[in-house]
Each structure stands twice: as structure tokens, then as C-alpha cells.
Design an enzyme around this catalytic site. Structure first.
Site, PDB file in Angstrom:
ATOM      1  N   HIS A 265       0.857  -1.188   0.000  1.00  0.00           N
ATOM      2  CA  HIS A 265       0.000   0.000   0.000  1.00  0.00           C
ATOM      3  C   HIS A 265       0.892   1.236   0.000  1.00  0.00           C
ATOM      4  CE1 HIS A 265      -2.193   3.201   2.351  1.00  0.00           C
ATOM      5  NE2 HIS A 265      -3.033   2.981   1.356  1.00  0.00           N
TER       6      HIS A 265
ATOM      7  N   HIS B  78       1.597  11.246  -2.580  1.00  0.00           N
ATOM      8  CA  HIS B  78       0.414  11.113  -1.730  1.00  0.00           C
ATOM      9  C   HIS B  78      -0.283  12.458  -1.752  1.00  0.00           C
ATOM     10  CE1 HIS B  78      -2.149   9.028   0.890  1.00  0.00           C
ATOM     11  NE2 HIS B  78      -1.738   9.544   2.034  1.00  0.00           N
TER      12      HIS B  78
END
Length: 1023
Positions: free
Chosen positions: A164, A211
Site C-alpha cells: 500500500h 500522496h
């Protein structure tokens, strides 16, 4: 350098000890000396470890085996040790044969350093120690570390090692992104990596990976693709899945597509395999089918316009028009406008600088602006620790909102998506109805746990058909991980973790995927793949077809645990199904001031009942006196070897530590519930458990009695059984004589009831008993009174008619006598008056008159007799008919009464049986409650149970076992009682039919008597 060796082996000891050991081995021992690598052989290394860390624990084991009588072990002693301690008794004897003398000699030849002992077939304690420390005595089957599983099942039938936010090296906020993370993760065997794609804002407008809106640094998409190409198939040849989280505009999506196509080339799977078309009901291809292929996981086109574009694009591509994608972009003005409206910024703080307030950008942007002046400053700060203050970070975390991926997909990118097509999850029943295997859904850990809580079995069935991906919830800004085991238990394929965080979850993940050659794919157990099997991941009872195991671990000692003089202790945990998971319960005592060779010699830590060994893993962790992890090891239970084993430790990142090991004794066996040990032992070794008769025969032979002298005799049990069967046979039934008023039988009506097992305690119902009942006797007395009254009436009528007839006859006789006497007197007077001679004529006349009178008299008498006979016969017939009629009535009433009494008796029997059943059930429940209480009390008083958690687990296990057993007992009792009730009803029906048959026979006999009486009827009178 000697200095390096000293640091490596010191473990709290002074340098002088190391120097002295080196000197004794003939090696340079000065602090500044250097040892030639060629001189420092493995043999020298081994001897050095033994001098620094003497193995007294193995010496003790060695003496225990040979009884401390010799300095060596014989072949027989070694074979016995290997078979009794080093071999898993659950293994198949053909595939894993027992050790024999030949195998023992091979071990001696390989590990015994003394040539003289080798020749004699003996092994010394040194050779024994070398064997125990060798790879041959590894704690796991070495073939499990190679590729050993079948790789021809559909993708959905495998656990897939997944990452992840692969690009991050640390935290989710203010973290650093790195291309190198993709290389390291793929080299570690991971098969699913995540790419968060955003629009780049430079002049070249290159897609970036970061991100979004979390102040993380950027890396170029094309650099990541290049890194993936270089390392995707170094560790494993099996398919890699790229999980795209796409926030890019269509133009940059096209660039992404071209990078994938150009850099990956034939590695990219752009079209479905002909053998596995994208059709409902068709299973996914296998890892073997997709070897050295890269799959893209991304939503396909959503809108009708995009679907039409995709169809047009495919047509153009088939026609060979390579410029079609670019032309389509130029023509797609409407979509470009929509894309611009939906465009998301990866770094809004870059664009606006300090111009916007908290009201404009929100609190998180305002905080970012107060800390960062420009993008360069941001990137510089991101490279250091302490990006923002704690207050700023908390504010960012509180206001952070996850931005979902765009659904506005470029058709060219859609053409590259095939076997991993994410769809919005609409429910398990919808997915089952659609039956589209290439559709998959992603769940964050919280949602996944919610579905597990409410639809555990459906979740398992879903994962048999299609893939699911679990990822950490958004609140894990520190990149911590959830426990993956709960999702493996439900069959989730891609349990994605933050690889950058070496916590317990990652240790479990890496320890698990170390099996099967670290290829990143692990075949799920059979019952988690087959559609005809049902599996509940929260089950506390053994799974059908899976044999539960018992595992015990005795931690004996540690070696080279630390280079400091510290205290250490060992924890042993089990992870698996919830009922198999045992954490923080088993730990050794603290051994102070010894990081070199602490000896724990603890009692065995017993994991009594491991329901699903295929999913369970054992974790052995060593901590120092500050509770800091020194080393750990994850050992999947399905490949664990029994016996005395050295377990080499790993660091928190699962990297092997050079010297630290834990010496353990591992015992593996089949789980046997309490109370069944003797039965299992008898089944596993019948020779040790001879029957009583065989033992007695052996004892007789020992006394000199030959087997041929012992006759075979029938057992008393069989005789008693035959006798009992004879006694319960039905007796012959005979009707009563016709002279009696009512039917009866010489046998008990309940004789048939005796033959029915299970209802012997119910009193028998016999006709004699029914006829002795008060109601029956009262009714019988009443009937007899009615019949007696009728007979008296008839007798009176007989007497009256008899008197009448006698009077009439007497009157006729008297009249006859009178008339005759009159004629005689007239004649006598005439003769006296006229004389006898003169009255001859008169005498003749008188005689004629008397004759006529007599004749008339006889005629009258005959008439009256005939009349009397008729009257008497009519009366007798009438009386007989009346009596027969009342007899019929009384018999009918009697039969009906007997029938009612029998039905009443049957009802009482049924009620009595119900009461008996209720009492039996109540007694069983009371007995079960007593057993449960006694068992719970026994567990609470069991001193061998060391901690509260184990006691509670034993109680829970006992309650589960008792519940299952008690329910089974109650079910059997209910079936038995139902059978008894059915038997009783059957017997009662037979009895009722028997009584009705007897009643019919009695009525028939009564009719026969009536018919005989009618046939025997004659004229009669009373004279």
C-alpha cells in the site's frame, strides 16, 4: 580485523576472553592484528563459537539420551531419538518414512568429526551438536522455501503479497516518496504495488506519483515504471499487478499509457488471453498462465461517451491507425472541459503560496503556507525529520480528506485493463448474481472488518470467485499496519500493507510469504477454494476435512542474542483463526545479565487446539530487559518441523541476524479432545491395547496352556439375549367360548408391547385388567340385571299362559266328563225304571252319544292343544327374540365400553410416556449442567494452567465442546423418545385392532348362536 571479531562475538564478555579463544585456535589474537580470510575457515569459526558460547544445554540433552553412561550415542540410540523426537508423528509413513540405521549412519558420516567414532557407528556430543545446528535440522521443511505449490489455479485462489502506498518511505503526511521503494518491494517478492498518479505541473507536464494533498515529495511516473520493469521478475516470475489510483487528466493518462506500453513492451498484458475471455462465469487465469506479465488494476470507462470512444479506439487500433489516441484527444473538447472542471491539485500549497487564508484553502492549506514559502522549501524540509510541528501535523490530520480517484478514464488506458477491473461493491448477493470473476473490489480495513462481522461466510465465498483488496484506513497517518491475519482467514487475496513500516503485521506478512520460493503467491487451503465447501473464519470447532493440531514449544536456551550484557526473555505467540490466536500469554522468565547464552529451560508452552494449522503461524520473539525487540521469527505451522531445533532470528524488518538463535523443543501432534486419548492410542497402536480375552489367553499361554486346549464357548450375553427374545414373543390369542357373554383372550393384551424396546417401563394393558375395572364391572352388573329382569318377566308370562292353558283344558275335560256322566245317568235311570232288557236300544243310543261326545271332545282337545301350542311357541319365540335382541345390545355396549376403556388406557400410557420423557430430559439437562459445572471447576482448579487467558480459553473451548456434545445428546434423546412414542402408538393401534377384531368375532358368534336357535325352533306347549 580481530577488532571486528571481538565486537561480533563479545556478547557482554571481555575482550580478553575472545583474544584467548583466538589464541587457542592458533589465530592472531592481538587487538590490532588481522586474520587472513583463508585461515578463518568454517571449522575455525565453529570452534570459536563453541569456546565463546559452550552448549551445556545440548550436553544435558545428550546425557539424557544415553543415560549419562557413555560419551557417545549408538546408531540405535540415535535412530530412537530421531523417530521419537525429531519426527512429526502426523506425517505419512510412506512419504516421510521413519529413520533407520542407514539414515542414522549418513548423519554420523556427515557430522561426526572423529574418524574412529565414525568407523564404529557412534556419534559424540560434538557431532550431535553439529547435527542439531545444521541446515538438515532446520525448523521448517526446506522444500517449503522452494516453489512447491501448484500454480495452475485461478488468481483468486491465491494469497498475493501486496503493498500500500508503495512509493512512501515513511509517514503518510510530509513523507518522502522514492522510486527505490518499488525496487525493494518487488525484490522482496511483493506482487501488487500501488501508484498514486497525479498531474505534473512542470513545463513537461510529466505525470507524478505522490500522496496527494499530504505534503509528500513527488517522483516521476516514468521512473517508477522503469524501476518496475527492471525488478518485477527478478525474485519471482509470476504476474505483477499495478494498482493505479488515478487523479490525472486525460492527456496525462494518455502519457501514462504510452509509458507503460513503451517501457513494459511485451511484459504488459494488454488483452485478455484467448483461453480466458472476459465473460461472466469464466474463471481468472492462473499465475502460470500469466508468467512474466504485468497487469493494471484500474477502473474502466464509466460513461456512455467514453465507452463509445473505447469501441472506436479499438476499431482504429485494429485497423493499424497508431495516431488514433492523439486525434481522439484533440477531438474530445467536451471531455477536456469536464476533465478541467474535475482536475485535482496534488499540491495546492504550491500553487497559492501565502496568498490564500484558511477560509480559502481550508485549515490544512493555511498551516502549510505558514510553514512553507515555496515548493523548493517544501521539498527541502520534506527531506528532514520534523517537517511541521506537532500542532500543525495534528491539524493537518484532523482536516485531511481523502480524494478519490477520477472516474474520467482515457479510453487508451482502458484498453490495458483486463483481469483486475475494480468495481463499486454493491453487496455479496449482487456479485454472486453477476458472477464476473475479473471484477474486484477494494475495502479499507474498517469496512472489511464490518463485512467480516456481518457476512463472514459470504465474504469467504466471494473470495473463492473473485479478488478483493484490503488497504489501511485513512487514520493510519504514521503508516502503521493493521493485522492482516483476520483478512487472510477470510480468503482476501491482496491484503495490502505499508512495507516501509517493519511492525508486527509486516513481520507476519513477510514470514508467511517466505514460503513457496518467495514468489508472492500462496495457494489458499482447499476449503477456501472449493464452492461446495462452507467455511466460517470465526468457527471454534474443527473444520470438516481438516485435522486440528496440538503444538507445544519449550524454549531451552538462546545463543548470541545481544552484544551487550543485558537481560532477555522470549515470547511465543500463535496467530491464525481467532480461536487459534494466542498472544502475550507465553513468555519465559527474564535471564539477567546474559545476552550470550541464556538458559531458560521453561516448561513447554502448549497450544492445545489449533483448529486450522494451514493458516496458523508461530511467532518467537526475543526482548531485552527494556522490552525492546532483539529478534523475531515467523514460522508457518504447516511447514514446521518437530523436535529440537535452532531457530535463527530476524530483525524487525525480517532481515536475518548473523548469530542469534533460539534453541527449542517443538512437539507437534494431532489434537485429541480430553477423554479420547486412550482410544486414539489404541487406534494408532492396536498391539498395545489387546482385548481382555486376548490378554487372558496370553496369560494362559504363559502358564503352559496351549491355545488349542481352550474351547470356544458362547457368551452368557448371547444366551440372555435369546432368552429375552423368547420371553418377549407374542402369545397365541384364542376367543372365549360362545356360551359366555363377552370375548376375552388367554394372553395379555400388552404382550406385543413387551417386544418393543425403550418402552418396557410402561404398564401393560390386558383385557383381563380392563374387565376388572370398576366402570366395566358396574356396566356388566347393570346388563346382568336387565337380562335377569327380562327373564323374570318371561317366566311370569310363561306361568300365566301355562295356567290359562291348563284352565281351558280342565274346563273342556270337565264338560266332557259332565256330559258323559249325564248320558250315563240317564241310561242308568232308564234301566232302573224299565229294566235292563227294555233299555238295550237306549243303551246303544247312549253309547253312540258317548262315542260322539268323546269324538267331539277329542276334536276340541286337539284344537285347544294346537291353539295352545301355537300361543306357547309364539310366546317362546317372542321371548327368545327379545332376549337375543337384548343380548346383542348388551354385547355391543360391552364391546364399545371395552374399546373406550382401552383408548382411555392408551391415553394414560401416552401421558405416562410423555411424563417419563419429560423426566428423562430434565434429568439429562441436570446431568449435563452438573458435568459442565464439574468440568469448569476442574479447569479452575487445574494447577497446570498457568494464566487466566489460558483458563478462560479452556473454559470457552469446554463450553463449545459441551454445547455441541450436549445438543447432540439431546438430539439423540429426542429421536429415541420420538421412536418410543411411535412404537407405543403402533402397539396401541395393534391392540385396538385386536380388540375390535375380538369384538367382531364375539358378535359373529352371537349371530351364530341366534341362527342356531332359530334353526332349532319347534312348536311346543306345556301340558
Amino acid at each position: 580485523p580481530v577488532r571486528s571479531i571481538t565486537r561480533t562475538f563479545a556478547s557482554g564478555k571481555t575482550e580478553k576472553v575472545i583474544f584467548q579463544a583466538l589464541k587457542e585456535l592458533g589465530l592472531p589474537s592481538g587487538k590490532n592484528d588481522e586474520i587472513e580470510p583463508a585461515a578463518f575457515t568454517y571449522e575455525k569459526f565453529y570452534e570459536l563459537t563453541q569456546k565463546i558460547c559452550p552448549r551445556t544445554d545440548i550436553e544435558d540433552l545428550f546425557k539424557k539420551i544415553n543415560g549419562d553412561k557413555t560419551d557417545y550415542l549408538t546408531v540405535d540410540q540415535l535412530v530412537s531419538f530421531l523417530n521419537e523426537h525429531q519426527r512429526d508423528p502426523r506425517l505419512n509413513e510412506i512419504l516421510f518414512p521413519f529413520y533407520d540405521a542407514k539414515r542414522a549412519m549418513q548423519i554420523i558420516e556427515m557430522y561426526e568429526p572423529d574418524e574412529d567414532l565414525k568407523k564404529q557407528g557412534l556419534i559424540s556430543s560434538d557431532g550431535f551438536c553439529r547435527y542439531l545446528m545444521s541446515d538438515e535440522n532446520a525448523p521448517v521443511f526446506l522444500d517449503r522455501l522452494e516453489l512447491y505449490q501448484e500454480m495452475d489455479h485461478p488468481l483468486a485462489h491465491y494469497f498475493i503479497s501486496s503493498s500500500h502506498n508503495t512509493y512512501l518511505t515513511g509517514r503518510q503526511f510530509g513523507g518522502k516518496s522514492s522510486v527505490e521503494m518499488y525496487r525493494q518491494v518487488l525484490l522482496a517478492g511483493c506482487r501488487c504495488v500501488e501508484l498514486d498518479c497525479w498531474d505534473g505541473k512542470g513545463e513537461d507536464q510529466e505525470p507524478i506519483i505522490t500522496h496527494g494533498k499530504a505534503m509528500c515529495t513527488d517522483i516521476l511516473f516514468k521512473d517508477v515504471i522503469q524501476a518496475i520493469k527492471e525488478t518485477a521478475f527478478v525474485t519471482s516470475e509470476y504476474p505483477v499487478i499495478l494498482s493505479f489510483e488515478n487523479h490525472c487528466s486525460k492527456y496525462q493518462q494518455y502519457k501514462m499509457s504510452k509509458y507503460c506500453e513503451d517501457l513494459f513492451g511485451d511484459l504488459l498484458l494488454k488483452q485478455a488471453l484467448e483461453s480466458h475471455p472476459l465473460e461472466p462465469g469464466r474463471p481468472l487465469p492462473s499465475p502460470n498462465d500469466l508468467k512474466r506479465k504485468i497487469l493494471i488494476k484500474k477502473q474502466t470507462t464509466e460513461t456512455e461517451v467514453e465507452k463509445k470512444q473505447l469501441e472506436a479506439l479499438k476499431s482504429m487500433m485494429e485497423a493499424g491507425e497508431s495516431a488514433a489516441p492523439v486525434n481522439m484527444l484533440e477531438d474530445d473538447n467536451e471531455e477536456e472541459i469536464e476533465s478541467a472542471e474535475q482536475e485535482e491539485e496534488a499540491h495546492p500549497e504550491y500553487k497559492y503560496g501565502n496568498e490564500l487564508s484558511a477560509d480559502d484553502l481550508g485549515h490544512k492549506e493555511a498551516i502549510a503556507n505558514s510553514v512553507k514559502k515555496a515548493s523548493d522549501d517544501l521539498e527541502h524540509e520534506n527531506s528532514k525529520k520534523g517537517l511541521v510541528t506537532v500542532e500543525d501535523e495534528q491539524a493537518w490530520m484532523a482536516s485531511y480528506k481523502y480524494v478519490g480517484a477520477t472516474t474520467n478514464i482515457h479510453p487508451y488506458l482502458s484498453t490495458m485493463i483486463n483481469y483486475a477491473q475494480p468495481v463499486k461493491f454493491q453487496g455479496f448477493h449482487v456479485a454472486e448474481e453477476r458472477n464476473i470473476h475479473y471484477n474486484m473490489s477494494s475495502f479499507n480495513e474498517s469496512v472489511g472488518l464490518g463485512y467480516l462481522k456481518t457476512h463472514a461466510i459470504e465474504f469467504v465465498n466471494y473470495n473463492k470467485r473473485q479478488m478483493s483488496r484490503i488497504y489501511p484506513k485513512g487514520g493510519r497517518v504514521d503508516s502503521s499496519n493493521y493485522m492482516p491475519q483476520i483478512f487472510w482467514n477470510s480468503g482476501c487475496q491482496m491484503v495490502s500493507l505499508n512495507y516501509q513500516t517493519p511492525d508486527l503485521a509486516m513481520q507476519l506478512n513477510q514470514g508467511k510469504f517466505e514460503y513457496n520460493g518467495s514468489c508472492g503467491y500462496l495457494l489458499k487451503p482447499d476449503f477456501m477454494r472449493r464452492p461446495d465447501r462452507t467455511f466460517d473464519p470465526f468457527s471454534e470447532t474443527p473444520v470438516d476435512g481438516v485435522i486440528a493440531a496440538t503444538c507445544s514449544v519449550q524454549v531451552i536456551s538462546g545463543q548470541f542474542l545481544s552484544d551487550k550484557k543485558i537481560g532477555t526473555y522470549v515470547e511465543v505467540d500463535m496467530y491464525g483463526l481467532p480461536t487459534d490466536t494466542i498472544r502475550k500469554e507465553f513468555r519465559t522468565r527474564m535471564v539477567m545479565n546474559n545476552g550470550l547464552n541464556p538458559v531458560y529451560n521453561e516448561e513447554s508452552f502448549v497450544f492445545r487446539k489449533v483448529i486450522l494449522p494451514d493458516l496458523a503461524v508461530l511467532r518467537i520473539a526475543v526482548y531485552d530487559d527494556n522490552n525492546k525487540l532483539i529478534g523475531q521469527r515467523i514460522l508457518p505451522l504447516d511447514g514446521l518441523q518437530a523436535g529440537y531445533r535452532h531457530i535463527s532470528l530476524r530483525n524487525e524488518g525480517n532481515k536475518p541476524l548473523s548469530l542469534p538463535t533460539i534453541f527449542c523443543n517443538i512437539v507437534l501432534k494431532t489434537y485429541v479432545p480430553d477423554g479420547f486419548g486412550d482410544i486414539v492410542d489404541a487406534l494408532s497402536d492396536p498391539k498395545k491395547f489387546l482385548s481382555i480375552t486376548e490378554k487372558r489367553a496370553d496369560q494362559m499361554r504363559a502358564m503352559g496352556i496351549e491355545t488349542s486346549d481352550i474351547a470356544d464357548v458362547p457368551s452368557d450375553t448371547s444366551k440372555n439375549d435369546k432368552k429375552g427374545k423368547a420371553n418377549t414373543a407374542k402369545a397365541n390369542v384364542t376367543p372365549q367360548s360362545s356360551s359366555e357373554l363377552r370375548p376375552t383372550t388367554t394372553a395379555a393384551l400388552g404382550a406385543g408391547l413387551e417386544a418393543k424396546k425403550g418402552i418396557e417401563l410402561i404398564p401393560q394393558v390386558r383385557i383381563e385388567d380392563l374387565k376388572q375395572m370398576k366402570a366395566y364391572l358396574k356396566h356388566l352388573k347393570k346388563q346382568q340385571k336387565e337380562l335377569s329382569s327380562l327373564k323374570k318377566k318371561h317366566a311370569k308370562e310363561h306361568s300365566t299362559m301355562q295356567k290359562l292353558h291348563c284352565t281351558q283344558v280342565d274346563k273342556i275335560v270337565a264338560q266332557y266328563d259332565k256330559e258323559k256322566l249325564t248320558h250315563e245317568k240317564i241310561l242308568e235311570k232308564a234301566m232302573k225304571k224299565k229294566g235292563g232288557s227294555n233299555c238295550l236300544e237306549m243303551k246303544k243310543e247312549t253309547e253312540i252319544k258317548i262315542q260322539t261326545l268323546t269324538s267331539d271332545h277329542k276334536s276340541k282337545v286337539k284344537e285347544i292343544v294346537a291353539q295352545h301350542t301355537k300361543e306357547w311357541s309364539d310366546m317362546i319365540n317372542t321371548h327368545s327374540a327379545e332376549e337375543q335382541e337384548i343380548r346383542d345390545l348388551l354385547l355391543s355396549q360391552q364391546c364399545e365400553l371395552l374399546r373406550k376403556l382401552l383408548i382411555s388406557a392408551h391415553e394414560q400410557q401416552t401421558q405416562q410416556l410423555k411424563l417419563s420423557h419429560d423426566r428423562e430430559s430434565k434429568e439429562m439437562r441436570a446431568h449435563q449442567a452438573k458435568i459442565s459445572m464439574e468440568n469448569s471447576k476442574a479447569i479452575s482448579q487445574d494447577k497446570s494452567i498457568k494464566n487466566k487467558a489460558e483458563r478462560e480459553r479452556r473454559v470457552r473451548e469446554l463450553n463449545s465442546s459441551n454445547t455441541k456434545k450436549f445438543l447432540e445428546e439431546r438430539k439423540r434423546l429426542a429421536m429415541k423418545q420420538s421412536k418410543e412414542m411411535d412404537q407405543l402408538k403402533k402397539v396401541q393401534l395393534e391392540h385396538l385392532e385386536f380388540v375390535e377384531k375380538q369384538n367382531e368375532q364375539a358378535k359373529e358368534m352371537q349371530q351364530m348362536v341366534k341362527l342356531e336357535a332359530e334353526m332349532d325352533r319347534r312348536p311346543a306347549t306345556v301340558v
